[in-house]
Design an enzyme around this catalytic site. Sequence first.
Site, mmCIF file in Angstrom:
data_model
loop_
_atom_site.group_PDB
_atom_site.id
_atom_site.type_symbol
_atom_site.label_atom_id
_atom_site.label_comp_id
_atom_site.label_asym_id
_atom_site.label_seq_id
_atom_site.Cartn_x
_atom_site.Cartn_y
_atom_site.Cartn_z
ATOM 1 N N PHE A 61 0.825 -1.211 0.000
ATOM 2 C CA PHE A 61 0.000 0.000 0.000
ATOM 3 C C PHE A 61 0.853 1.252 0.000
ATOM 4 O O PHE A 61 2.052 1.225 0.279
ATOM 5 C CB PHE A 61 -0.923 0.020 1.229
ATOM 6 C CG PHE A 61 -0.190 0.103 2.551
ATOM 7 C CD1 PHE A 61 0.362 1.292 3.002
ATOM 8 C CD2 PHE A 61 -0.048 -1.022 3.352
ATOM 9 C CE1 PHE A 61 1.044 1.365 4.208
ATOM 10 C CE2 PHE A 61 0.629 -0.965 4.563
ATOM 11 C CZ PHE A 61 1.173 0.235 4.989
ATOM 12 N N GLU A 115 0.145 5.279 1.641
ATOM 13 C CA GLU A 115 -0.803 6.002 2.492
ATOM 14 C C GLU A 115 -0.323 7.399 2.865
ATOM 15 O O GLU A 115 0.885 7.647 2.982
ATOM 16 C CB GLU A 115 -1.055 5.235 3.801
ATOM 17 C CG GLU A 115 -1.879 3.974 3.636
ATOM 18 C CD GLU A 115 -2.180 3.280 4.949
ATOM 19 O OE1 GLU A 115 -3.147 2.484 4.956
ATOM 20 O OE2 GLU A 115 -1.480 3.524 5.956
ATOM 21 N N ASN A 170 10.777 -8.980 5.821
ATOM 22 C CA ASN A 170 10.985 -10.359 5.334
ATOM 23 C C ASN A 170 12.434 -10.445 4.876
ATOM 24 O O ASN A 170 12.738 -10.118 3.728
ATOM 25 C CB ASN A 170 10.076 -10.693 4.136
ATOM 26 C CG ASN A 170 8.629 -10.883 4.515
ATOM 27 O OD1 ASN A 170 8.310 -11.083 5.670
ATOM 28 N ND2 ASN A 170 7.748 -10.846 3.538
ATOM 29 N N MET A 210 -5.805 -0.302 6.131
ATOM 30 C CA MET A 210 -6.750 0.655 5.556
ATOM 31 C C MET A 210 -7.372 1.568 6.621
ATOM 32 O O MET A 210 -6.878 2.640 6.846
ATOM 33 C CB MET A 210 -7.805 -0.069 4.716
ATOM 34 C CG MET A 210 -7.205 -0.810 3.528
ATOM 35 S SD MET A 210 -8.379 -1.689 2.490
ATOM 36 C CE MET A 210 -9.066 -0.346 1.515
ATOM 37 N N HIS A 258 5.161 -6.946 12.518
ATOM 38 C CA HIS A 258 5.241 -6.076 11.343
ATOM 39 C C HIS A 258 3.871 -5.532 10.958
ATOM 40 O O HIS A 258 3.745 -4.802 9.978
ATOM 41 C CB HIS A 258 5.867 -6.812 10.163
ATOM 42 C CG HIS A 258 4.949 -7.756 9.431
ATOM 43 N ND1 HIS A 258 4.149 -8.673 10.073
ATOM 44 C CD2 HIS A 258 4.727 -7.922 8.103
ATOM 45 C CE1 HIS A 258 3.470 -9.366 9.164
ATOM 46 N NE2 HIS A 258 3.797 -8.937 7.970
ATOM 47 N N GLY A 259 2.833 -5.890 11.712
ATOM 48 C CA GLY A 259 1.485 -5.427 11.428
ATOM 49 C C GLY A 259 0.514 -6.071 12.396
ATOM 50 O O GLY A 259 0.898 -6.496 13.491
ATOM 51 N N LYS A 309 -4.142 0.948 -2.789
ATOM 52 C CA LYS A 309 -3.829 -0.486 -2.877
ATOM 53 C C LYS A 309 -3.539 -0.862 -4.325
ATOM 54 O O LYS A 309 -4.112 -0.311 -5.249
ATOM 55 C CB LYS A 309 -5.002 -1.329 -2.379
ATOM 56 C CG LYS A 309 -5.221 -1.269 -0.883
ATOM 57 C CD LYS A 309 -4.270 -2.171 -0.148
ATOM 58 C CE LYS A 309 -4.592 -2.206 1.345
ATOM 59 N NZ LYS A 309 -3.663 -3.073 2.080
#
Length: 398
Positions: free
Chosen positions: A164, A166, A272, A306, A327-328, A397
């Site tokens: 993404f 943003e 990663n 989002m 990481h999220g 996205k």
Amino acid sequence: MPVLTEYPQTKQQPHPVKVWTDDIDEQTAEQLRRTASLPFIFHHVAGMPDVHLGKGATIGSVIATVKAIIPAAVGVDIGCGINAVRLSLDASQLPDNLRKIRYAIEDVIPLGPGQEHSVAKIRGDSPLAKRLNKIYQANPGLKKMVKPDRWVYQAGTLGGGNHFFELCLDESDNLWVMLHSGSRGIGNAIGRYFISQAKQDMERHHIHLPDKDLAYFQEGSKNYHGYIEGVEWAQEYARMNRELMMKAALEVLVDYLPSFEITQEAINCHHNYIEREMHFGQEVWLTRKGAIRAMKGDLGVIPGSMGASSFIVRGLGNPESFFSCSHGAGRRLSRTQAKKQYTVKDLIAQTSGVECRKDRGVLDELPKAYKDINKVMQNQNDLVEVVHTLRQIVNIKG
């Protein structure tokens, strides 16, 4: 308070597993235990609070190895990560209609799987190209898997899935620009090629594994050194890819916003990847698959999805997590499950106030497809401290 779930070592699993959540299904837990059963694992396997099932190795896992590397533990999105900068603007200086900005950025950054620029953004005879040619010479099978020079035209492109771009505001209404991407098609090919080579090595040496995707290269072997060269190249390419996109986006924003400067670069870091690091007195290969480095003082970004919050964090340097954090938020539902369970109406409601796509094509990325990012952050408050809390105002996205 942090939540720590531990799976102690057993005869079949000689290394313990430590997971910073109790929100973990049995399939994922078993996958972590299979990784911990390998003989070259060092100390323990760590699972971050966003941990969920992956292919071979678990997404949200941190794996220390000695004299061996597992290509599938890094995966095929080699070097995927985040770049975020803060600008010298606040919410009061933004236009009421952000759609023009979104469309303008979409025009300069190719989006989606397979997309590329029509004009190369880097030189085909660059030092990066010369290094890749050496990798091709040593691995002719890899060269057959990729279109010539496509990586040159994909530099500066976003990709698909959860990648993404943003615009966000922090708790003081300062403007941040953030993007998430990796090494695109060339990184995918390098990952797939060496995962296949590792499986062939296991067959050649009659090595039986609890999961064939945990195939590995032993130190000293041709493929071991070849993989290191390939993965390090892809990690560098991924970093450059993000830098090119950030540069292009900032050049677009100049035409739509008051004059600004970059006041803080938060991070340009992979989640990663592999790296040589020291842990518990031992030099190891550390694989972070869906995890970022959180050594004491490290700045990092933990994005939501989002409509969910994102966080700028500072590492606390916890050795038990191998100086790592999530990481999220981590997926709660597979992409297929998300599309079955939710509708476009749900997507619109969950992304209220965000200028973004609101169609079925991104339904699998809506916030409810992911774990609660606030709970994830609570579970790792011994790994990182929150510096800024961000809310999205524009989301793009692939």
